[in-house]
Design a protein around this motif. Structure first.
Motif, PDB file in Angstrom:
ATOM      1  N   GLU A  78      20.714 -32.208 -26.038  1.00  0.00           N
ATOM      2  CA  GLU A  78      20.013 -30.929 -26.124  1.00  0.00           C
ATOM      3  C   GLU A  78      19.269 -30.573 -24.843  1.00  0.00           C
ATOM      4  OE1 GLU A  78      16.707 -28.795 -29.024  1.00  0.00           O
ATOM      5  OE2 GLU A  78      17.809 -30.569 -29.722  1.00  0.00           O
ATOM      6  N   ASP A  79      18.616 -31.554 -24.236  1.00  0.00           N
ATOM      7  CA  ASP A  79      17.887 -31.299 -22.994  1.00  0.00           C
ATOM      8  C   ASP A  79      18.818 -30.792 -21.904  1.00  0.00           C
ATOM      9  OD1 ASP A  79      15.508 -31.992 -24.092  1.00  0.00           O
ATOM     10  OD2 ASP A  79      15.334 -33.945 -23.103  1.00  0.00           O
ATOM     11  N   GLN A  81      21.777 -29.326 -22.431  1.00  0.00           N
ATOM     12  CA  GLN A  81      22.276 -28.005 -22.815  1.00  0.00           C
ATOM     13  C   GLN A  81      21.325 -26.904 -22.358  1.00  0.00           C
ATOM     14  OE1 GLN A  81      23.769 -27.484 -26.894  1.00  0.00           O
ATOM     15  NE2 GLN A  81      23.825 -29.713 -27.091  1.00  0.00           N
ATOM     16  N   ARG A  82      20.026 -27.160 -22.447  1.00  0.00           N
ATOM     17  CA  ARG A  82      19.039 -26.136 -22.085  1.00  0.00           C
ATOM     18  C   ARG A  82      19.089 -25.780 -20.601  1.00  0.00           C
ATOM     19  NH1 ARG A  82      15.399 -28.485 -26.123  1.00  0.00           N
ATOM     20  NH2 ARG A  82      14.652 -29.986 -24.582  1.00  0.00           N
ATOM     21  N   VAL A  83      19.536 -26.731 -19.795  1.00  0.00           N
ATOM     22  CA  VAL A  83      19.553 -26.474 -18.345  1.00  0.00           C
ATOM     23  C   VAL A  83      20.986 -26.472 -17.803  1.00  0.00           C
ATOM     24  CG1 VAL A  83      17.250 -27.450 -18.030  1.00  0.00           C
ATOM     25  CG2 VAL A  83      19.251 -28.940 -17.792  1.00  0.00           C
ATOM     26  N   GLU A  84      21.980 -26.385 -18.698  1.00  0.00           N
ATOM     27  CA  GLU A  84      23.375 -26.471 -18.251  1.00  0.00           C
ATOM     28  C   GLU A  84      23.701 -25.393 -17.222  1.00  0.00           C
ATOM     29  OE1 GLU A  84      27.962 -26.409 -19.974  1.00  0.00           O
ATOM     30  OE2 GLU A  84      26.272 -26.444 -21.372  1.00  0.00           O
ATOM     31  N   SER A  85      23.267 -24.169 -17.495  1.00  0.00           N
ATOM     32  CA  SER A  85      23.566 -23.086 -16.555  1.00  0.00           C
ATOM     33  C   SER A  85      22.920 -23.354 -15.196  1.00  0.00           C
ATOM     34  CB  SER A  85      23.096 -21.742 -17.121  1.00  0.00           C
ATOM     35  OG  SER A  85      21.702 -21.769 -17.377  1.00  0.00           O
ATOM     36  N   THR A  86      21.722 -23.921 -15.217  1.00  0.00           N
ATOM     37  CA  THR A  86      21.045 -24.265 -13.963  1.00  0.00           C
ATOM     38  C   THR A  86      21.808 -25.338 -13.210  1.00  0.00           C
ATOM     39  OG1 THR A  86      18.887 -23.724 -14.924  1.00  0.00           O
ATOM     40  CG2 THR A  86      18.885 -25.110 -12.951  1.00  0.00           C
ATOM     41  N   THR A 187      12.556 -28.540 -10.202  1.00  0.00           N
ATOM     42  CA  THR A 187      12.666 -29.059 -11.566  1.00  0.00           C
ATOM     43  C   THR A 187      11.283 -29.356 -12.126  1.00  0.00           C
ATOM     44  OG1 THR A 187      14.823 -30.036 -11.116  1.00  0.00           O
ATOM     45  CG2 THR A 187      13.613 -30.881 -13.026  1.00  0.00           C
ATOM     46  N   ARG A 189      10.805 -29.762 -15.649  1.00  0.00           N
ATOM     47  CA  ARG A 189      10.963 -30.607 -16.837  1.00  0.00           C
ATOM     48  C   ARG A 189      12.074 -31.610 -16.578  1.00  0.00           C
ATOM     49  NH1 ARG A 189      11.779 -28.568 -23.116  1.00  0.00           N
ATOM     50  NH2 ARG A 189      12.021 -30.638 -24.039  1.00  0.00           N
ATOM     51  N   LEU A 191      14.855 -34.554 -17.176  1.00  0.00           N
ATOM     52  CA  LEU A 191      15.805 -34.909 -18.228  1.00  0.00           C
ATOM     53  C   LEU A 191      15.697 -36.396 -18.554  1.00  0.00           C
ATOM     54  CD1 LEU A 191      18.994 -32.972 -17.023  1.00  0.00           C
ATOM     55  CD2 LEU A 191      17.342 -32.289 -18.776  1.00  0.00           C
TER      56      LEU A 191
END
Length: 239
Positions: A78-79, A81-86, A187, A189, A191
């Motif tokens: 999940e972590d 996924q939240r930054v996948e686009s980044t 960054t 947050r 991972l």
């Protein structure tokens, strides 16, 4: 033999009384269901679950058994996924795709080891509420098994997941991806580099999905009842 004679005599009686064939079948089925013991039902449910996990493990352990199956494909944590686009904007798209593939490959490899662990857990189950499970929903026995064994199975299965992830390189690729992201100055947050626990949970969940599919098939399709015990036990819930 005595029971068979009684059933035959009863059939002759109901035929003589003008009953239809379907009524006779229901009568015979009633006799069959009445003769089932709780032990029969418990053994039948265990046999169905064993069949489910054997079939499910075989399907899951094939190449793309997880990766190409949308029902059980393991997504990125999940972590991530939240930054996948980044991550992709930062030029790490290939690394993201490689992690996604290898964590599913790890689950597929570990699924080969799941079969004996699950079967052993099933064999040790004491089904006190066998009739309730038999007449429950399409995945009642699977949910019961999941509730009773998930914690133990997690402990047993985790080392196999760790070994499989290491073997296919998922641990290294994920660690490299997380480290690359965490070192960027922007960054805020970080991972979590731990992957084993996440994949273990997702892999077990996926296997239970496949077991539930098999249980549903056995309940709904008599052709899936490949042994005499399965036919006898699950015929009781057809009425």
């Amino acid at each position: 033999m005595r029971k068979l004679k009684i059933v035959c005599m009863a059939c002759l009686f109901v035929f003589a009384a003008g009953c239809t064939a379907s009524e006779v079948n229901r009568f015979i089925q009633g006799a069959t269901e009445a003769s089932l013991t709780e032990q029969d039902v418990g053994d039948g449910l265990k046999e169905a679950l064993v069949k489910g996990i054997v079939t499910g493990s075989d399907r899951a352990s094939q190449v793309d058994g997880f990766f190409a199956n949308e029902l059980i494909r393991i997504a990125l944590p999940e972590d991530v996924q939240r930054v996948e686009s980044t991550l992709r904007r930062l030029g790490l798209g290939a690394e993201v795709d490689r992690v996604l593939l290898t964590i599913n490959r790890g689950a597929e490899a570990a699924a080969k080891e799941a079969k004996p662990l699950f079967v052993d857990a099933i064999r040790q189950l004491t089904v006190q509420d066998a009739w309730e499970l038999l007449n429950g929903g399409e995945d009642a026995a699977t949910r019961y098994l999941q509730g009773k064994t998930s914690e133990k199975l997690t402990g047993l299965f985790a080392p196999h997941i760790e070994e499989a992830l290491d073997e296919v390189g998922a641990t290294r690729y994920y660690g490299d991806l997380v480290s690359a992201y965490n070192t960027f100055p922007t960054t805020s947050r970080k991972l979590d580099p731990d992957l084993q626990g996440y994949v273990t949970e997702q892999a077990i969940s996926g296997l239970f999905v496949l077991i539930a599919q098999e249980e549903k098939a056995i309940r709904e399709n008599p052709a899936e009842r490949t042994t005499a015990l399965l036919r006898r036990v699950f015929a009781a819930q057809d009425n």
